[in-house]
Write an enzyme that holds these catalytic residues in place. Structure first.
Site, PDB file in Angstrom:
ATOM      1  N   TYR A  10       0.796  -1.226   0.000  1.00 51.57           N
ATOM      2  CA  TYR A  10       0.000   0.000   0.000  1.00 51.57           C
ATOM      3  C   TYR A  10       0.829   1.278   0.000  1.00 51.57           C
ATOM      4  CZ  TYR A  10      -4.604  -2.055   0.150  1.00 51.57           C
ATOM      5  OH  TYR A  10      -5.755  -2.698  -0.211  1.00 51.57           O
ATOM      6  N   ASP A  30       9.120  -7.365  -4.915  1.00 48.23           N
ATOM      7  CA  ASP A  30       8.205  -8.009  -3.974  1.00 48.23           C
ATOM      8  C   ASP A  30       8.488  -9.505  -3.982  1.00 48.23           C
ATOM      9  OD1 ASP A  30       5.377  -6.820  -2.650  1.00 48.23           O
ATOM     10  OD2 ASP A  30       5.591  -8.993  -2.710  1.00 48.23           O
ATOM     11  N   ARG A 149       3.149   9.273   5.761  1.00 46.15           N
ATOM     12  CA  ARG A 149       1.979   9.696   6.549  1.00 46.15           C
ATOM     13  C   ARG A 149       0.733   9.753   5.692  1.00 46.15           C
ATOM     14  NH1 ARG A 149       4.923  15.205   8.721  1.00 46.15           N
ATOM     15  NH2 ARG A 149       5.239  14.285  10.753  1.00 46.15           N
ATOM     16  N   LYS A 201       6.798   8.932  13.954  1.00 47.25           N
ATOM     17  CA  LYS A 201       5.728   8.158  13.306  1.00 47.25           C
ATOM     18  C   LYS A 201       4.840   7.482  14.355  1.00 47.25           C
ATOM     19  CE  LYS A 201       3.387   5.736  10.366  1.00 47.25           C
ATOM     20  NZ  LYS A 201       2.446   6.321   9.440  1.00 47.25           N
ATOM     21  N   GLY A 252      -9.697   0.541  14.127  1.00 49.17           N
ATOM     22  CA  GLY A 252      -9.193  -0.501  13.222  1.00 49.17           C
ATOM     23  C   GLY A 252      -8.138   0.034  12.282  1.00 49.17           C
ATOM     24  N   CYS A 255      -2.639   0.849  11.188  1.00 47.14           N
ATOM     25  CA  CYS A 255      -1.668   1.806  11.722  1.00 47.14           C
ATOM     26  C   CYS A 255      -2.012   2.215  13.134  1.00 47.14           C
ATOM     27  CB  CYS A 255      -1.625   3.019  10.805  1.00 47.14           C
ATOM     28  SG  CYS A 255      -1.482   2.539   9.079  1.00 47.14           S
ATOM     29  N   ARG A 324     -10.021  -5.231   6.618  1.00 52.18           N
ATOM     30  CA  ARG A 324      -8.958  -5.818   7.439  1.00 52.18           C
ATOM     31  C   ARG A 324      -8.838  -5.089   8.774  1.00 52.18           C
ATOM     32  NH1 ARG A 324      -4.320  -5.090   3.360  1.00 52.18           N
ATOM     33  NH2 ARG A 324      -5.389  -3.101   3.332  1.00 52.18           N
TER      34      ARG A 324
END
Ligand code: SAJ
Length: 401
Positions: A10, A30, A149, A201, A252, A255, A324
């Site tokens: 993402y 990946d 962010r 963060k 949820g 992060c 998710r």
């Protein structure tokens, strides 16, 4: 300049594509061969508006190619997941694996950056691994931490326009990383050291978690006190220096509900509010499920039949299809488990089908239900009238106006 992005998820994939769009020669890596194949065909495996067209554009320009292993480059970016394991202990094994994969390719003058959300000290830890394996590179490569962010759904804009914090192992590394990000970031690039950038963060997302916990705690107090929490927060926010967030059915996503544990795991004695906020937000989902159960029992006692219940929303926040780590989904699962012969209709207007739940159209579910449980504040639900003949449990403020 050639840049190698480790992780096409993402964040990694959009960042790689935007860097390529701004003239960088990009290698996307990946470990999932299917992701690599799809990406090279110009098919986006994540949901992000406008990104697929940009992917096709950079492939056509010859600026982007995906692989299953890293290729020699001038800069390497670790953008892999950092989940937690066991009792909420951060798991940096993906960052370490990606670092070990690029290790043999590193050469003098290269830039190595971690973007993955990481516990404080991870950049130093990875630098140690690099210099243990390649001692000749000590003080000859640049190492920095640079968190993202962006808000999913608005990534093209935010990757370019948001300010970023860049923390090098030393000032030269910070400068080198700034030089790279300046190619596509228009927001300000703020210089610091790697430990502060890592903590920054974690602080941003913990701050949001703590603020949501405050709103959720108010919702529990108000439920007992017979006060409308939405009206209360609206009125309190009329104070010029008060700005309370909204309660919901828990927190949820990948992060906000995860990152605070990266602080509590390493600083358990000091991080009391942060740990408590996590508990309150988790408890709110449990409380919502219990509330549905007790409302169903009350209905049954009063009406001598089981109620039809509509569970409205599965996504982790409004107007998205991402289920998710969703508190709404876990509440639905819990209610189904506790009341398994009841008539429970499940609604998620942003998803066409689900392998675990049979979905019902939202108007149909609302019309059939005796008890309506508002879990996720999707716009569609705001068009439904407030039918006073039904019992409505509005956990997410659909009817707050
Ligand atoms: N929520 C509430 N009440 C609120 C706001 C949110 O209950 O007033 C809930 C949502 O319903 C959801 C959860 O919190 O379940 C998280 O939603 P969010 O919109 O706060 O966050 P994410 O996970 O979509 O994205 C966040 C963003 N961080 C902040 O706003 C501080 C984003 O900028 C970060 O880049 C992202 O996390 C990340 O990757 O860290």
């Amino acid at each position: 300049m050639k840049a190698c992005f480790m992780g096409l998820g993402y964040i990694g994939l959009p960042t790689a594509i935007i860097a390529a769009k701004h003239g960088v020669d990009v290698v996307g890596v990946d470990i999932n061969a299917k992701v690599v194949e799809k990406t090279n065909q110009g098919i986006l495996h994540i949901i992000e508006p406008g990104m697929e067209e940009m992917l096709q554009e950079v492939i056509a320009l010859g600026k982007f190619k995906a692989y299953t292993s890293p290729q020699e480059s001038d800069a390497y970016f670790m953008v892999v997941p950092t989940p937690f394991k066991g009792d909420h202990e951060p798991d940096v094994s993906y960052v370490e694996a990606a670092t070990r994969a690029v290790l043999p390719l590193l050469k003098e003058g290269d830039l190595y950056v971690i973007e993955s959300t990481s516990p404080v000290g991870t950049t130093e830890l990875m630098a140690n691994i690099i210099f243990t394996e390649r001692p000749e590179l000590k003080d000859k490569i640049y190492i920095a931490y640079c968190p993202e962010r962006v808000l999913p759904g608005n990534v093209i804009y935010e990757l370019v326009h948001n300010d970023r914090v860049i923390g090098g192992l030393n000032p030269e590394s910070t400068e080198k990383a700034i030089e790279f990000y300046s190619q596509f970031v228009q927001g300000q690039l703020h210089k610091t050291n790697s430990r502060t950038a890592e903590m920054c963060k974690l602080t941003e997302n913990s701050s949001r978690d703590v603020q949501i916990a405050f709103a959720n705690e108010l919702s529990l107090i108000c439920d007992k006190a017979g006060i409308n929490v939405w009206e209360l927060i609206n009125l309190a926010n009329k104070h010029p220096r008060v700005n309370i967030l909204q309660p919901g059915c828990g927190v949820g996503g990948h992060c906000i509900a995860v990152d605070p544990y990266f602080i509590t795991a390493d600083y358990p004695a000091e991080s009391r509010i942060i740990a408590m906020a996590r508990d309150i937000n988790n408890y709110k989902s449990f409380w919502c499920a219990e509330k549905v159960k007790s409302t169903m029992l009350e209905f049954e006692m009063k009406n001598h039949r089981k109620p039809v219940v509509a569970m409205m929303g599965l996504a982790f926040k409004p107007n998205i299809d991402d289920l998710r780590e969703s508190p709404s989904k876990s509440i639905v699962g819990r209610v189904m488990m506790m009341c398994n012969n009841s008539d429970i209709l499940i609604v998620e207007p942003n998803v066409t089908e689900h392998k675990q739940f049979k979905l019902t159209e939202y108007n149909d579910a609302y019309n059939q239900a005796d008890i309506v449980v508002m879990l996720t504040a999707h716009d569609q639900f705001k068009t439904l009238p407030y039918d006073e003949s039904k019992v409505i449990l509005d956990f997410c403020g659909i009817y707050k106006k």
